[in-house]
Design an enzyme around this catalytic site. Structure first.
Site, mmCIF file in Angstrom:
data_model
loop_
_atom_site.group_PDB
_atom_site.id
_atom_site.type_symbol
_atom_site.label_atom_id
_atom_site.label_comp_id
_atom_site.label_asym_id
_atom_site.label_seq_id
_atom_site.Cartn_x
_atom_site.Cartn_y
_atom_site.Cartn_z
ATOM 1 N N LEU A 14 55.317 107.292 55.582
ATOM 2 C CA LEU A 14 56.216 108.790 56.162
ATOM 3 C C LEU A 14 55.361 109.919 55.651
ATOM 4 O O LEU A 14 54.846 110.137 54.605
ATOM 5 C CB LEU A 14 57.690 108.814 55.171
ATOM 6 C CG LEU A 14 58.483 107.833 55.539
ATOM 7 C CD1 LEU A 14 59.548 107.720 54.086
ATOM 8 C CD2 LEU A 14 59.402 107.917 56.772
ATOM 9 N N ASP A 15 55.176 110.838 56.722
ATOM 10 C CA ASP A 15 54.620 112.099 56.442
ATOM 11 C C ASP A 15 55.671 112.777 55.714
ATOM 12 O O ASP A 15 56.739 112.341 55.749
ATOM 13 C CB ASP A 15 54.262 112.730 57.897
ATOM 14 C CG ASP A 15 53.898 114.468 57.814
ATOM 15 O OD1 ASP A 15 52.955 114.334 57.133
ATOM 16 O OD2 ASP A 15 54.460 115.142 58.486
ATOM 17 N N LEU A 16 55.203 113.998 55.195
ATOM 18 C CA LEU A 16 55.873 114.853 54.479
ATOM 19 C C LEU A 16 56.552 116.075 55.105
ATOM 20 O O LEU A 16 57.758 116.365 55.520
ATOM 21 C CB LEU A 16 55.330 115.188 52.912
ATOM 22 C CG LEU A 16 56.473 115.872 51.989
ATOM 23 C CD1 LEU A 16 57.548 114.954 51.632
ATOM 24 C CD2 LEU A 16 55.800 116.010 50.731
ATOM 25 N N ASP A 17 55.678 117.082 55.433
ATOM 26 C CA ASP A 17 56.188 118.503 55.637
ATOM 27 C C ASP A 17 56.332 118.169 57.406
ATOM 28 O O ASP A 17 55.539 117.680 58.220
ATOM 29 C CB ASP A 17 54.786 119.306 55.817
ATOM 30 C CG ASP A 17 54.085 119.591 54.414
ATOM 31 O OD1 ASP A 17 55.439 120.088 53.587
ATOM 32 O OD2 ASP A 17 53.173 119.748 54.061
ATOM 33 N N VAL A 179 55.237 107.593 60.402
ATOM 34 C CA VAL A 179 56.150 108.494 61.028
ATOM 35 C C VAL A 179 55.591 109.766 60.709
ATOM 36 O O VAL A 179 55.316 110.194 59.580
ATOM 37 C CB VAL A 179 57.367 108.363 60.393
ATOM 38 C CG1 VAL A 179 58.521 109.245 60.902
ATOM 39 C CG2 VAL A 179 58.036 106.731 60.581
#
Length: 230
Positions: A14-17, A179
């Site tokens: 998972l990406d964060l920003d 993602v």
């Protein structure tokens, strides 16, 4: 080239920003402070928004800054970000906790792979309660490591480390999906043979994810959950 989604998805990076958190307000405010404090003209709002997500060093290069000037701005940016932007200008997107809980409960292993420096990523994941959805808690957060005073590793390096962690947890690399909300998420994942599901609520320009080769684009967190579990 567009990589197809695996028939079975067991591990998700998972990406964060722009994917889990709406961090743009804090990042942009701290970027304004960083450019000004380092003695440079502040770029337009459009340029600053494009900085959200990709590694800052790459974004600085993209607007013509030398490595030394980029380091000066990023160092000033971080001074402000640590105090004001990291938490105060950040929030979790609506629907994300429910989607993560659904994925976790379906047996999907969740890890974070972000271009944000790892110490910041861990603080954010802990503060907003995201670590509880990740396998291994904060050990499941993979962020960028510092390469110099102001610059950090690119997203490909972070994805490589997160993918290695997933494999160590028992993943078949062909059952791992990224993602993210920006083209660099798609490109970094594809570099390692991993398909990406894009998210439409992030900071990408219209059509950016599709052009980059995302296998699918989710309109809502609930749609993301369904794409990754069906």
């Amino acid at each position: 080239m567009t990589l197809s989604l695996p028939r079975t998805i067991t591990h998700v990076l998972l990406d964060l920003d722009g994917t889990l958190t709406d961090s743009a307000p804090g990042i942009i405010a701290s970027l304004r402070a960083g450019f000004a404090d380092a003695g440079f003209a502040v770029p337009s709002a459009e340029v600053l928004r494009a900085f959200v997500g990709p590694p800052l060093g790459a974004s600085m290069t993209g607007i013509g800054f030398s490595r030394a000037d980029a380091e000066a701005v990023i160092t000033a940016y971080r001074r402000d970000f640590e105090v004001h932007g990291m938490i105060g200008g950040n929030s979790v997107f609506p629907g994300i906790p429910e989607a993560l809980a659904g994925l976790r409960d379906a047996g999907v292993t969740l890890l974070v792979a972000t271009a944000k420096p790892q110490p910041y990523a861990k603080q954010i994941a802990e503060h907003f309660g995201l670590a509880g959805y990740l396998t291994g808690g904060l050990d499941g957060v993979h962020g960028a490591a510092a390469e110099s005073a102001g610059l950090v590793q690119g997203k490909e390096v972070v994805v490589e480390r997160a993918l290695a962690h997933a494999v160590a947890l028992g993943a078949d690399a062909g059952q791992v999906v990224m993602v993210g909300d920006r083209e660099h998420d798609v490109h970094a994942a594809a570099h390692h043979g991993v398909a990406t599901v894009g998210v439409a609520w992030g900071y990408g320009a219209p059509g950016e994810l599709e052009t980059a080769g995302a296998a699918a684009v989710a309109a809502t967190p609930e749609e993301l959950r369904k794409l990754l579990t069906n």
